[in-house]
Design an enzyme around this catalytic site. Structure first.
Site, PDB file in Angstrom:
ATOM      1  N   SER A 104       0.832  -1.195   0.000  1.00 32.21           N
ATOM      2  CA  SER A 104       0.000   0.000   0.000  1.00 32.21           C
ATOM      3  C   SER A 104       0.877   1.260   0.000  1.00 32.21           C
ATOM      4  O   SER A 104       1.580   1.514  -0.973  1.00 32.21           O
ATOM      5  CB  SER A 104      -0.978  -0.037   1.183  1.00 32.21           C
ATOM      6  OG  SER A 104      -1.923   1.005   1.090  1.00 32.21           O
ATOM      7  N   SER A 105       0.878   2.039   1.061  1.00 29.48           N
ATOM      8  CA  SER A 105       1.766   3.201   1.119  1.00 29.48           C
ATOM      9  C   SER A 105       3.213   2.772   0.902  1.00 29.48           C
ATOM     10  O   SER A 105       3.992   3.468   0.247  1.00 29.48           O
ATOM     11  CB  SER A 105       1.624   3.901   2.471  1.00 29.48           C
ATOM     12  OG  SER A 105       2.514   4.980   2.585  1.00 29.48           O
TER      13      SER A 105
END
Length: 441
Positions: A168-169
């Protein structure tokens, strides 16, 4: 004439030249021997305790106040590889350590794992600011590069075998790291990310809604130019990229996957037409660009019906195969030893219960497990015990409960679920444990 006391004192203060030469001649080999006996600082491996997650401070330039955690296996190799494992929004370095299998893989293969950890309130990495999207720009990538440099200097690590992966991030940061520092990283793996530069903002915001929704569409050349602009003077080889995305991702939507493929095929100078396509697991489509082997320039894996929370145990071994840390081969090493599954079902008109026994047939414990199986069409899980089940139909993953996550060698755990059906009450025919196929009894 007998020497006076003053003459004697003078001779003691100033030894004859022959005596000085003799002393110097004796000291030179002694100093050389001492130098050979002391290992250079770059080769010392006592900087942190082994086989335990350790925070390192004072590791170098760190403009955004990241924390650095490192895991050095007890059997760390000479000139080890470095794997940077970057956490998701709301996560941390310790959470990435405990929630993924890279430390245990490091125990097997001898590489060092770096776990960067965000300290800002959002617990998200900066992949948006102009500073983050340029080499040495003064944000998170600078601190992560310093962590790599610290490990390289402390453990004489192999600078040609430095890799990044993230969720994700952390996947977005993996894209950024490979763009900002193409001379540092040999390859990356991004789980549910977006292309380099897609999340760019100029107002200080960390979030880019248009990108998250998959509405930022560019040509391959435009995406590639964004990467090249991060380090405009660089003309050397570019790191390879492995991309993972679920088709049902509603956080960083699925079109971002195709845009990442456009970007990295362009950056690496390979065509948009796949060199090979296969299905290494149920519901997976793996496409390779530029070559057909395990270390193709770009490898893209699409997971049918899977949401943003796509990472599961067993994927780490496939990442390391792509990186080239497992010695090659077309099949990645299993994440666990052999496993056996037996299942019994009891059905009625529109429902059924299933009891599933998982046996660790290997010689080492399984610490944390996910059992994968595909329900027959028309079946939907309504409740379960011994594990959490998601999604409720189709390709289901059962994740261990807090009390049964460890399966000792030759030991078993039993889980179960209740499901609705529309006529087909059969049990699944195949199972995987942490990505490893199990024998079905």
């Amino acid at each position: 004439m007998r020497p006076t006391a003053a003459d004697t004192l003078k001779s003691l203060r100033k030894p004859p030249r022959s005596v000085l030469i003799a002393l110097f001649g004796a000291l030179v080999p002694l100093l050389a021997a001492l130098t050979l006996m002391a290992p250079p600082a770059a080769a010392r491996t006592e900087a942190v305790p082994t086989a335990t997650l350790t925070e390192v401070t004072g590791f170098g330039a760190n403009p955004s106040n990241l924390q650095m955690y490192v895991y050095v296996p007890a059997a760390v190799t000479a000139h080890p590889a470095i794997v940077v494992a970057v956490h998701y929004c709301g996560g941390s370095g310790p959470a990435m350590y405990s929630g993924t299998e890279y430390a245990s893989l490091a125990d097997q293969l001898g590489f060092i794992v770096v776990y960067p950890s965000v300290t800002r309130a959002s617990k998200c990495f900066d992949v948006s600011s102009p500073q983050a999207l340029h080499r040495d720009g003064g944000s998170d990538p600078v601190g992560i590069k310093s962590m790599v440099d610290w490990v390289t200097g402390t453990y004489a690590a192999d600078t040609s075998r430095v890799y990044a992966l993230g969720i994700s991030s952390g996947a977005m940061m993996t894209n950024v790291l490979l763009g900002d520092y193409p001379d540092v990283f040999a390859a990356g793996a991004a789980f549910a990310g977006v292309p380099f530069g897609c999340f760019a903002t100029t107002d200080g915001s960390e979030w880019n809604t248009a990108c998250a929704n998959g509405t930022v569409i560019r040509t391959p050349q435009e995406w590639g130019d964004l990467v090249r602009a991060a380090d405009p003077g660089y003309t050397g080889p570019r790191p390879r990229m492995q991309l993972w995305h679920g088709t049902a991702d509603d956080t960083l939507r699925y079109p971002n996957f195709g845009e990442e493929v456009k970007q990295w095929t362009n950056v690496l100078g390979v065509g948009q037409s796949p060199a090979a396509t296969d299905s290494p697991a149920t519901g997976w489509t793996r496409t390779r660009f530029g070559a057909t082997g395990d270390q193709a320039p770009v490898e893209a894996i699409s997971l049918q019906g899977v949401t943003h929370n796509l990472y599961t145990y067993g994927m780490g071994a496939r990442v390391l195969t792509f990186f080239g840390l497992t010695g090659g081969g077309t099949t990645p090493p299993p994440a666990t030893g052999p496993c056996e599954v037996t299942v019994t079902t009891s059905a009625w008109n529109t429902g059924l219960t299933a009891s599933v026994t998982i046996t660790n047939a290997g010689s080492t414990p399984v610490n944390g497990w996910q059992l994968g199986f595909t329900l027959p069409a028309g079946q939907t899980v309504t409740n379960g015990w011994g594990a959490t089940y998601a999604p409720a139909s189709g390709a289901v993953t059962a994740t261990n409960a807090s009390y049964d996550g460890t399966i000792a060698p030759h030991a078993s755990v039993t889980i179960g679920y209740q499901a609705n059906h529309t006529g087909n009450s059969a049990a699944p025919t195949s199972y995987t444990l942490n990505g490893t196929p199990c024998t079905v009894g």
